[in-house]
Design an enzyme around this catalytic site. Structure first.
Site, PDB file in Angstrom:
ATOM      1  N   GLU A  53       0.830  -1.217   0.000  1.00  0.00           N
ATOM      2  CA  GLU A  53       0.000   0.000   0.000  1.00  0.00           C
ATOM      3  C   GLU A  53       0.861   1.262   0.000  1.00  0.00           C
ATOM      4  OE1 GLU A  53      -0.622  -2.596   2.096  1.00  0.00           O
ATOM      5  OE2 GLU A  53      -2.459  -3.313   1.132  1.00  0.00           O
ATOM      6  N   HIS A 121     -12.036  -6.268   7.110  1.00  0.00           N
ATOM      7  CA  HIS A 121     -12.624  -5.835   5.843  1.00  0.00           C
ATOM      8  C   HIS A 121     -13.944  -5.107   6.076  1.00  0.00           C
ATOM      9  CE1 HIS A 121     -10.263  -9.509   5.125  1.00  0.00           C
ATOM     10  NE2 HIS A 121      -9.923  -8.962   3.969  1.00  0.00           N
TER      11      HIS A 121
END
Lengths: 351, 377
Positions: A53, A121
């Site tokens: 990321e 998530h």
């Protein structure tokens, strides 16, 4: 009748074709998958990155510095915590350089609960994002808005974070995106990648048109004088459903889909609060230091004497995540029943 | 208003009489198997003196209260000047992008930055072209030269470098006549402990997508007060490139001749092959990390300027009186920059919001300037 994932895909295609998007990239964003939610299938400039990321945001910043027009994805916003400082730096580069460098990048990421995503998530990110001065943050609650906000994000010369409610990515919007074929099956045949071997597949894009929702514009999706309900993302359709149900019991609400977290449409909020004197803010981020608290603070600061009952919020519980068992998810973040009860209490409290 | 600072401590180096041993003027300055023309050597030397004078004057500013905080790179002049002189300077992907850190005054002066551009930032003036008085000194940002904003956050620039290099590689493929621009990213050896360093190696070496990134690590052996030997196994930093198949080299960054050629080799490779290169330059740290650690001169560290001065005198490329004049000129230039800077205005409260957001045609709230919270009257 596109769903939100298709709408994002079409917006990115429009961005590639007309708005100078040079790169759409992230983890699994390119072929063969086209994004874990299929939002980047068939795009000309889509490519896969390392599972990194920090590299994604850093490279996006570099591309933006060098005159490119990047749109990158953090696969789930829960992973954005890995790049909070990069977000901060991307947001401060213009200010730090005294206006010398713009940072025209778009980051999109799925947000929130509703698909049994469990602990890693299911997070909501808008409250963290709202602290990133220098960024703009938007969150659509339907497919057409997703298209319009994506185009605004691409056109904006500042860093824009597009938070996509996971629970709504498959929700179809009865309103057509300009240029979209009326038959949803036809749209699917044109732009959805086939299951299995995709070698040689290419999308047949419809002739899409510009439809931009300016950043900072909310929409009043229901109208009424019993109270003002401010929400966005996954909880917005639930607020609308509750409002429709309560309208049959003689309580009609102003329901405001904020759409932009920052900048937000204070004018619309303010007008509605002046009209109703009753305010409820609904979102699913955790309740301590929640973006809704900022809105509440301004409502109190600027409309204290216009309020007829105490203003209130309905938010996610202050727990570190959402557990796998459905009972955890249902009881961690606001559900329809919670919202309906809160709206009923708001409308019926004696002034 | 302060006047030119004439209270310099006696220069110990000036007390030494440097005597040449050659009888004929040379045509080149040699160092090992490398050589540098006298003309280039004197240019490098002059820029090194200017850099040192500016750094020393900067430290005085921080101690006198003219500035709040100093950080910089005395001891790194040899490498930084050689790097700055070899940059393909300009705007856009045909030219080099620079992702610097905060010890790169020598790079910027060698590229042509006037000293006052440094002192304005140091004194937090509204006229600071890099940050409008917002950032620490040495946090340069020059769009016209592709110098992207320097951050205090260690090593994040290594995550950004592949992005500019990606655009440059594409630009070069599309415009072969302009296939020269490379990305130069500079950090310290302590910062290589951050994952962003590894990100740069990884993203610059994706098979089929190798990128023209010159990764520079200036190794001064310390991270603030922490000795490198206590946090890093005793392998050269440059070895980190080996698993990625990236060409790498460790050079003596204190020797301008070695540094010049090391940079030249690395740049040639990146420009021609459009692939990355990791260059580790071993350098000195003469005044500690920053003013937070006192910025006192550390006399045990090798001084690249004294050594190069002796080499030039030994080679009869220059004589001691000329050196003295050059040093005085450099100091005078730094003093003049400070005097002019201190007459300039500070930012005002009205500047706080300026430059936060670029005007946007797609924004209903801030189509023009940012004005604070939405709807504030």
């Amino acid at each position: 009748m596109a769903n939100m994932a298709q709408a994002v895909r079409m917006a990115l295609h429009y961005g590639e074709k007309h708005l100078g998007v040079t790169d759409v990239f992230g983890e699994d964003v390119g072929p063969p998958l086209g994004g874990v939610f299929t939002a980047t299938q068939g795009l000309k400039t889509a490519w896969n990155t390392p599972l990194d990321e920090r590299g994604i945001i850093g490279t996006a910043m570099g591309i933006a510095y060098a005159g490119g027009r990047p749109v990158c994805e953090i696969q789930f916003c829960d992973y954005a915590f890995n790049v909070l400082d990069m977000f901060k730096i991307a947001g401060n580069q213009r200010w730090a350089s005294g206006g010398g460098f713009d940072m025209p990048l778009v980051v999109m990421t799925p947000n929130g609960a509703g698909i049994r995503g469990s602990l890693y998530h299911s997070h909501s990110f808008e409250s963290w994002a709202s602290r990133l001065a220098g960024w703009k943050v938007v969150m659509p609650s339907n497919a057409r808005d997703a298209y319009g906000l994506m185009l605004a994000a691409i056109k904006d010369p500042n860093p824009v974070l597009v938070l996509l409610p996971k629970a709504l990515l498959r929700a179809k919007d009865p309103r057509l995106i300009p240029g979209e074929p009326a038959d949803p099956d036809e749209l699917g045949r044109m732009i959805d990648a086939p299951v299995g071997d995709r070698t040689g597949w290419e999308p047949n894009w419809p002739e899409l048109e510009d439809y931009t929702i300016p950043i900072g514009t909310a929409e009043r999706v229901r109208e009424g004088a019993s109270g003002t309900v401010i929400s966005y993302g996954r909880t917005l359709p639930l607020c609308v459903q509750a409002a429709d149900e309560l309208a049959h019991r003689n309580h009609a609400f102003d329901v405001i889909d904020l759409r932009s977290i920052f900048p937000y449409d204070w004018e619309l909020i303010s007008r509605s609060v002046l009209k109703t004197g009753r305010v409820l803010i609904v979102n699913e981020d955790t309740e301590v230091t929640n973006f809704g608290e900022h809105l509440l603070r301004r409502v109190v600061d600027e409309h204290f004497y216009d309020l007829v009952v105490r203003p209130r919020t309905l938010m996610g519980k202050h727990v570190p995540g959402i557990g796998m068992n459905q009972n955890y998810e249902l009881n961690s973040v606001p559900q329809l029943g919670d919202i309906r009860a809160a709206m009923w209490a708001l409308a019926t409290e004696a002034a | 208003m302060p006047e030119a600072n004439n209270e310099d401590a006696p220069d110990i180096e000036d007390a030494l009489v440097r005597r040449g041993t050659r009888t004929a003027a040379p045509s080149a300055i040699a160092s090992g198997r490398h050589a540098m023309s006298v003309e280039v050597a004197l240019t490098v030397f002059r820029q090194m003196l200017r850099t040192r004078a500016l750094e020393e004057r900067s430290i005085k500013m921080s101690k006198s209260g003219e500035a709040y905080f100093w950080i910089g790179g005395p001891g790194e002049e040899a490498f930084n000047v050689c790097l700055g002189l070899q940059i393909n300077r300009g705007r856009g992907p045909a030219h080099d992008y620079l992702h610097l850190h905060y010890r790169n005054a020598g790079v910027m002066l060698a590229m042509g930055m006037p000293m006052i551009d440094h002192t304005r930032q140091l004194a937090m003036r509204a006229t600071d072209r890099h940050s409008r008085g917002r950032n620490f000194v040495g946090h340069y940002a020059v769009p016209e030269w592709n110098v992207v904003p320097v951050t205090s956050v260690i090593e994040v620039q290594f995550a950004m470098a592949p992005g500019t290099a990606l655009v440059q590689k594409r630009h070069g493929l599309k415009n072969p006549a302009e296939a020269e621009g490379i990305t130069v990213v500079v950090g310290g050896e302590a910062g290589t402990a951050e994952g962003d360093f590894e990100s740069c190696l990884n993203w610059s070496t994706r098979p089929g997508n190798e990128l023209p990134v010159l990764m520079v690590v200036t190794n001064n052996n310390y991270g603030i007060s922490t000795d490198l030997g206590t946090v890093h196994a005793h392998r050269p930093i440059a070895d980190r490139a080996i698993p990625y198949g990236v060409r790498c080299e460790t050079i003596n960054g204190n020797d301008p001749v070695a540094a010049w050629h090391g940079i030249d080799r690395a740049m040639r490779y990146c420009r021609r092959e459009r692939k990355p290169y990791l260059l580790e330059a071993v350098v000195s740290r003469l005044h500690g990390h920053s003013s937070s650690s006192g910025a006192q001169r550390n006399w045990t560290e090798a001084d690249p300027i004294a050594a190069f001065e002796q080499k030039l005198i030994d080679a009869r490329a220059i004589d001691a009186p000329t050196v003295r004049v050059m040093k005085e000129e450099a100091k005078a230039e730094a003093d003049a920059a400070v005097v002019a800077t201190m007459k300039e205005p500070e930012p005002s409260r009205d500047d706080v919001y300026a430059g936060t957001y670029a005007p946007s045609p797609a924004d209903a709230v801030y189509p023009g300037d940012y004005t604070g919270l939405p709807g504030i009257k």
